[in-house]
Design a protein around this motif. Structure first.
Motif, PDB file in Angstrom:
ATOM      1  N   UNK A 124      44.467  41.458  47.011  1.00  0.00           N
ATOM      2  CA  UNK A 124      45.507  42.469  47.058  1.00  0.00           C
ATOM      3  C   UNK A 124      45.699  43.218  45.697  1.00  0.00           C
ATOM      4  N   UNK A 125      45.903  42.266  44.789  1.00  0.00           N
ATOM      5  CA  UNK A 125      46.501  42.526  43.561  1.00  0.00           C
ATOM      6  C   UNK A 125      45.201  43.134  42.634  1.00  0.00           C
ATOM      7  N   UNK A 126      44.174  42.287  42.386  1.00  0.00           N
ATOM      8  CA  UNK A 126      42.919  42.616  41.443  1.00  0.00           C
ATOM      9  C   UNK A 126      41.977  43.173  42.203  1.00  0.00           C
ATOM     10  N   UNK A 127      41.738  43.148  43.480  1.00  0.00           N
ATOM     11  CA  UNK A 127      40.561  43.728  44.192  1.00  0.00           C
ATOM     12  C   UNK A 127      39.593  42.371  44.536  1.00  0.00           C
ATOM     13  N   UNK A 128      38.989  42.548  45.749  1.00  0.00           N
ATOM     14  CA  UNK A 128      38.176  41.564  46.380  1.00  0.00           C
ATOM     15  C   UNK A 128      37.297  41.060  45.333  1.00  0.00           C
ATOM     16  N   UNK A 129      36.426  41.871  44.408  1.00  0.00           N
ATOM     17  CA  UNK A 129      35.095  41.280  43.736  1.00  0.00           C
ATOM     18  C   UNK A 129      35.789  40.814  42.683  1.00  0.00           C
ATOM     19  N   UNK A 130      36.865  40.997  41.797  1.00  0.00           N
ATOM     20  CA  UNK A 130      37.512  40.131  40.860  1.00  0.00           C
ATOM     21  C   UNK A 130      38.091  38.960  41.321  1.00  0.00           C
ATOM     22  N   UNK A 131      38.547  39.069  42.325  1.00  0.00           N
ATOM     23  CA  UNK A 131      39.388  37.892  43.002  1.00  0.00           C
ATOM     24  C   UNK A 131      38.210  36.814  43.407  1.00  0.00           C
ATOM     25  N   UNK A 132      37.081  37.364  43.959  1.00  0.00           N
ATOM     26  CA  UNK A 132      35.911  36.491  44.103  1.00  0.00           C
ATOM     27  C   UNK A 132      35.436  35.575  43.088  1.00  0.00           C
ATOM     28  N   UNK A 133      35.192  36.663  42.050  1.00  0.00           N
ATOM     29  CA  UNK A 133      34.823  35.897  40.699  1.00  0.00           C
ATOM     30  C   UNK A 133      35.704  34.835  40.349  1.00  0.00           C
ATOM     31  N   UNK A 134      36.818  35.109  40.166  1.00  0.00           N
ATOM     32  CA  UNK A 134      37.879  33.917  39.722  1.00  0.00           C
ATOM     33  C   UNK A 134      37.861  32.778  40.664  1.00  0.00           C
ATOM     34  N   UNK A 135      37.991  33.152  42.015  1.00  0.00           N
ATOM     35  CA  UNK A 135      38.294  31.726  43.008  1.00  0.00           C
ATOM     36  C   UNK A 135      36.741  31.178  42.865  1.00  0.00           C
ATOM     37  N   UNK A 136      35.652  31.840  43.113  1.00  0.00           N
ATOM     38  CA  UNK A 136      34.499  31.033  43.186  1.00  0.00           C
ATOM     39  C   UNK A 136      33.762  30.457  41.819  1.00  0.00           C
ATOM     40  N   UNK A 137      34.014  30.816  40.947  1.00  0.00           N
ATOM     41  CA  UNK A 137      33.368  30.490  39.556  1.00  0.00           C
ATOM     42  C   UNK A 137      34.443  29.413  39.091  1.00  0.00           C
ATOM     43  N   UNK A 138      35.694  29.482  39.251  1.00  0.00           N
ATOM     44  CA  UNK A 138      36.638  28.667  38.515  1.00  0.00           C
ATOM     45  C   UNK A 138      36.798  28.878  37.293  1.00  0.00           C
TER      46      UNK A 138
END
Length: 216
Positions: free
Chosen positions: A113-127
């Motif tokens: 919600x804060x940074x957008x799905x694509x950026x959040x996905x990269x942060x969560x999925x790559x660590x």
């Protein structure tokens, strides 16, 4: 930490709270030894659940001043803060998937919600960790400052001069449209996180991580 937050809610002399770390980090995240030796359940009345619920429902302005490394809960708690300052050396990482776990503290809802799905996905999925400049660019933090605590204190003093009830009401209104959704997501995260803690995958990763630290 939870005691301090709960006491701050009751104390009318406190109108804004600044959270910071000590030493060379803001927060190193949960202790993996505790996860390995504990019951593997962070639902209910666990210290983790208590802290996260206190952060999510804290009614007064909450400002974080981040210096150095912040990991896991140290980063997801920032999503419940109203303003965040950070030093140029600050690093932020969401290592949940890398540890065989899932996001917590409502972050699976709040970060996209804060940074957008694509950026959040990269942060969560790559660590992978990000620096303060990038964190400011995507909106995770407000300011990069030479002295993040002094910057946070400067903002806190401005807020403290404002009518306190108007500040509390304004924060409540900003959070009203997502409060129930955050509570539901946190409940689901707690349940899945607890299951993941008991999995062979996460326990094997914890052991490997702790062994690497001992070898050093």
């Amino acid at each position: 930490f939870s005691d301090a937050l709960e006491e701050s809610v009751k104390d009318d002399a406190i109108s804004v709270v600044v959270v910071t770390g000590s030493g060379d980090s803001f927060c190193a995240g949960n202790d993996l030894k505790d996860f390995l030796g504990g019951p593997g359940d962070i639902t209910g009345q666990s210290p983790q659940a208590r802290l996260i619920n206190n952060l999510a429902t804290f009614p007064k302005p909450l400002i974080a001043a981040v210096d150095g490394i912040t990991v896991g809960i140290g980063v997801t708690m920032l999503l419940h803060c109203d303003i965040v300052t950070a030093s140029e050396s600050a690093k932020f990482s969401f290592p949940f998937a890398s540890l065989g776990l899932v996001p917590e503290a409502g972050s699976s809802l709040l970060l996209p919600r804060l940074v957008g799905h694509h950026r959040a996905a990269e942060l969560f999925l790559t660590g992978e960790a990000i620096d303060a400049t990038f964190a400011a660019e995507i909106g995770l933090i407000n300011y990069v400052a030479a002295d993040p605590y002094e910057k946070a204190r400067e903002i806190a003093l401005k807020i403290a001069k404002q009518p306190p009830q108007a500040i509390i009401n304004t924060k409540a209104l900003m959070k009203a449209n997502i409060h129930d959704s955050v509570a539901a997501v946190m409940k689901a995260e707690f349940e899945i996180f607890s299951l993941a803690l008991q999995s062979e995958e996460s326990r094997r990763i914890f052991e490997q991580f702790l062994n690497r630290k001992r070898d050093k």
